[in-house]
Scaffold this active site. Structure first.
Site, mmCIF file in Angstrom:
data_model
loop_
_atom_site.group_PDB
_atom_site.id
_atom_site.type_symbol
_atom_site.label_atom_id
_atom_site.label_comp_id
_atom_site.label_asym_id
_atom_site.label_seq_id
_atom_site.Cartn_x
_atom_site.Cartn_y
_atom_site.Cartn_z
ATOM 1 N N ASP A 115 0.805 -1.223 0.000
ATOM 2 C CA ASP A 115 0.000 0.000 0.000
ATOM 3 C C ASP A 115 0.839 1.275 0.000
ATOM 4 O O ASP A 115 0.294 2.374 0.021
ATOM 5 C CB ASP A 115 -0.968 0.014 1.190
ATOM 6 C CG ASP A 115 -0.257 -0.074 2.542
ATOM 7 O OD1 ASP A 115 0.965 0.135 2.595
ATOM 8 O OD2 ASP A 115 -0.937 -0.345 3.544
ATOM 9 N N TYR A 131 10.837 5.201 -0.703
ATOM 10 C CA TYR A 131 11.818 4.282 -0.129
ATOM 11 C C TYR A 131 13.145 4.296 -0.877
ATOM 12 O O TYR A 131 14.145 3.787 -0.364
ATOM 13 C CB TYR A 131 11.253 2.860 -0.090
ATOM 14 C CG TYR A 131 10.413 2.579 1.126
ATOM 15 C CD1 TYR A 131 10.904 1.847 2.198
ATOM 16 C CD2 TYR A 131 9.110 3.071 1.222
ATOM 17 C CE1 TYR A 131 10.136 1.592 3.314
ATOM 18 C CE2 TYR A 131 8.327 2.831 2.334
ATOM 19 C CZ TYR A 131 8.845 2.089 3.385
ATOM 20 O OH TYR A 131 8.069 1.852 4.492
#
Length: 444
Positions: A170, A265
């Site tokens: 998600d 990330y």
């Protein structure tokens, strides 16, 4: 209209109440006849389950609810397994983060040595859950969003290649909601049509349009170049400091390739020196401690409050917006909606100039038969090079787990872009082996 039976594997998770609340918010489009919780920690699960039982009694008494540690009871008569397990819980996450930091390497839940350690713990239990599902409900689908999703997906591809499992994450959903906020879209991310490719927690958006086909990338890029994914900070006062830093750092990640928009990330791989210096200001207090002091404490306090009052009226449980993604997926399978969703799937030829066996994160069309991949074509050399290095890490971790190989795991940690040398990798590995002796297979 078909009503589904669901087991949430990881019933004691702090994320489980948010999933239940989100399921209740969307009963009209995804009706439910039964919800079960399954966890191997009976005491932890009982607190969350008793609170959720009160929520369900008051909001949807027609839904049958139960919780158990018995696999046969949990996995019999179900349509979906929604799996979000955390093997070793936050105590082991803390070790994942702090052990690499002893050697000057960032400690993070899904990236670098910490993610590798977590992956080695997760593979066995995920395979076990798949086997329970196939034994007791062979027609069910497993919707897996247990971290680290990239390693888990590679393991399921190799070890249970024919299983009905769809791996999702998600994180892109959360970033897309911020993009929609930048654009002031009335229906949020669902007003956008996106093209994205990469690995889990390691990807890029290459195109974003509205439903009329208008290009939305220039406006989002202009914002990200100045602010990263920070948007309307007054409306996000609850966002923790570490996440605000991650959203802000997207500005610098974007700068290396302004033709695309990055997953947040990527900061861990492209700026490991910055992350280590920034996060190491207090090495005794990492993200795991932050979570235990805030989310962990708050969710269990809310659960106990519901139990003590015997009512969920004015309770502190809230829908987890990210959980809406797994409902979209279950709805697409149940009702054959042909929804376009990001999934973690075997590449084959979707990315034409990349490893066909790699588990990539790309848009797919989801219906009752599963999914069909959308072709991406060729990707640029910069992204290809980064992805080849990272997918090799993931494959070597699974090699190490399957073969009990110290050598393969040493190679995996050495190859991570977050680790500066083979000798540092060995020191970290030896410490991780000791810390994970109750969870990992024996390595030789």
């Amino acid at each position: 209209m078909k009503k589904s039976s669901i087991v949430i594997a990881g019933g004691g998770s702090t994320f489980t109440p948010g999933i239940v609340m989100m399921l209740l918010d969307h009963l009209k489009r995804f009706p439910i006849r039964q919800i079960k919780f399954y966890d191997n920690d009976a005491q932890r699960q009982e607190t969350i389950a008793k609170a959720c039982a009160i929520v369900l009694r008051e909001r949807a008494p027609e839904i049958e609810f139960s919780y158990t540690t018995d696999p046969q009871e949990a996995f019999t008569d179900i349509d979906f397994v929604m799996a979000h397990i955390r093997v070793g819980k936050y105590a082991m996450r803390e070790k994942d983060e702090k052990i690499p930091m002893k050697y000057g390497v960032l400690g993070q839940e899904t990236c670098g040595p910490g993610g590798i350690a977590y992956g080695m713990r997760s593979i066995g239990p995920i395979i076990e859950i798949i086997d329970y599902m196939e034994k007791y409900s062979p027609n069910a689908w497993m919707l897996n969003y247990s971290n680290p999703a990239a390693i888990v997906a590679e393991a399921t591809r190799r070890i249970r290649p024919q299983s009905k499992i769809i791996n999702i994450c998600d994180m892109p959903v959360g970033i897309e909601e911020r993009m929609a906020e930048i654009l002031s879209l009335p229906n949020g991310r669902k007003d956008m049509d996106i093209t994205y490719y990469g690995l889990n927690h390691f990807g890029w958006w290459t195109a974003i349009h509205d439903k009329q086909g208008n290009d939305l990338m220039p406006q989002i890029k202009a914002h990200v170049a100045k602010h990263g994914y920070i948007v309307n900070p007054d409306n996000h006062a609850e966002t923790e400091a570490s996440w605000n830093d991650t959203y802000a750092k997207a500005k610098d990640v974007y700068a290396i390739d302004p033709d695309t928009l990055p997953n947040t990330y990527l900061k861990y791989y492209l700026f490991p020196d910055y992350v280590f210096a920034h996060d190491n200001k207090n090495p005794d207090h990492t993200r795991a401690n932050e979570v235990m002091e805030h989310r962990e404490r708050n969710v269990f306090a809310a659960a106990n409050d519901i139990i003590n009052k015997n009512t969920a009226k004015d309770c502190a449980f809230h829908s987890d917006e990210h959980a809406s993604y797994i409902i979209d997926l279950a709805e697409a399978i149940t009702f054959n909606t042909n929804a376009k969703m990001l999934l973690i799937v075997k590449n084959d030829s979707a990315i034409s100039n990349f490893d066909p066996t790699a588990m990539v994160e790309i848009p797919c069309i989801v219906n009752k038969n599963g999914y069909q991949k959308i072709s991406i074509g060729e990707i640029p050399q910069f992204q290809k090079g980064l992805m080849e290095q990272q997918v090799s890490v993931e494959k070597l971790v699974v090699d190490a787990w399957i073969n009990g190989s110290y050598q393969k795991l040493w190679q995996a940690i050495s190859l991570s872009k977050t680790v500066p040398s083979v000798s540092v990798a060995k020191n970290i590995l030896d410490d991780l082996i000791e810390a994970n002796k109750d969870y990992w297979p024996i390595l030789k």
